[in-house]
Design a protein around this motif. Sequence first.
Motif, PDB file in Angstrom:
ATOM      1  N   ALA A 124       0.871  -1.174   0.000  1.00 57.22           N
ATOM      2  CA  ALA A 124       0.000   0.000   0.000  1.00 57.22           C
ATOM      3  C   ALA A 124       0.911   1.228   0.000  1.00 57.22           C
ATOM      4  N   PRO A 125       0.612   2.239  -0.794  1.00 56.52           N
ATOM      5  CA  PRO A 125       1.522   3.388  -0.928  1.00 56.52           C
ATOM      6  C   PRO A 125       1.920   4.057   0.389  1.00 56.52           C
ATOM      7  N   ALA A 126       1.016   4.158   1.353  1.00 57.08           N
ATOM      8  CA  ALA A 126       1.356   4.832   2.615  1.00 57.08           C
ATOM      9  C   ALA A 126       2.413   4.060   3.403  1.00 57.08           C
ATOM     10  N   ASP A 127       2.567   2.755   3.146  1.00 55.77           N
ATOM     11  CA  ASP A 127       3.547   1.929   3.856  1.00 55.77           C
ATOM     12  C   ASP A 127       4.939   1.980   3.225  1.00 55.77           C
ATOM     13  N   LEU A 128       5.058   2.484   2.015  1.00 56.85           N
ATOM     14  CA  LEU A 128       6.352   2.484   1.325  1.00 56.85           C
ATOM     15  C   LEU A 128       7.455   3.269   2.049  1.00 56.85           C
ATOM     16  N   PRO A 129       7.179   4.421   2.659  1.00 52.11           N
ATOM     17  CA  PRO A 129       8.260   5.094   3.405  1.00 52.11           C
ATOM     18  C   PRO A 129       8.800   4.240   4.555  1.00 52.11           C
ATOM     19  N   THR A 130       7.958   3.448   5.182  1.00 54.99           N
ATOM     20  CA  THR A 130       8.426   2.558   6.243  1.00 54.99           C
ATOM     21  C   THR A 130       9.295   1.452   5.668  1.00 54.99           C
ATOM     22  N   VAL A 131       8.888   0.894   4.520  1.00 55.47           N
ATOM     23  CA  VAL A 131       9.703  -0.110   3.850  1.00 55.47           C
ATOM     24  C   VAL A 131      11.091   0.449   3.559  1.00 55.47           C
ATOM     25  N   ARG A 132      11.136   1.649   2.990  1.00 55.09           N
ATOM     26  CA  ARG A 132      12.438   2.274   2.673  1.00 55.09           C
ATOM     27  C   ARG A 132      13.265   2.514   3.929  1.00 55.09           C
TER      28      ARG A 132
END
Length: 139
Positions: A124-132
């Motif tokens: 989900a796009p909102a989770d991508l900063p956490t992945v990075r």
Amino acid sequence: MSETHSVPGERPVFDVVAAVIVDADRTLCTRRGTGPLAGLWEFPGGKIEPGEAPEQALTREIAEELGCRIRVEEPITTTTHAYDFAVITLASYRCRLVAEPPRLTEHTAARWLAAGDLTELDWAPADLPTVRALQQATR
């Protein structure tokens, strides 16, 4: 904390928390089962209710969604993402399991992955900063 609100004619705004549940060098990832983001992967969590601290909301949401208890350790990221249906401010926290293994009640799948493997999933796009952030922390 903040409450959900909206302006007439605009998308609702939600404050949401996510648990980055870590076990050794692996992180729990879950796939959404319902709603506009069904099928996408996320770090489990949910909306902050009025009067709740983010850590309280996270503990409650994980108990409801995964039937387990966690210890919230430290913040990782906070980001705001505008979806077609709402604007989400997502705060993610590193967490540890305290009791009971997670069991799926709202998600369709779960995987434990190392940080380097997180990009295998369709997030989900909102989770991508956490992945990075997780990937940068392991470099």
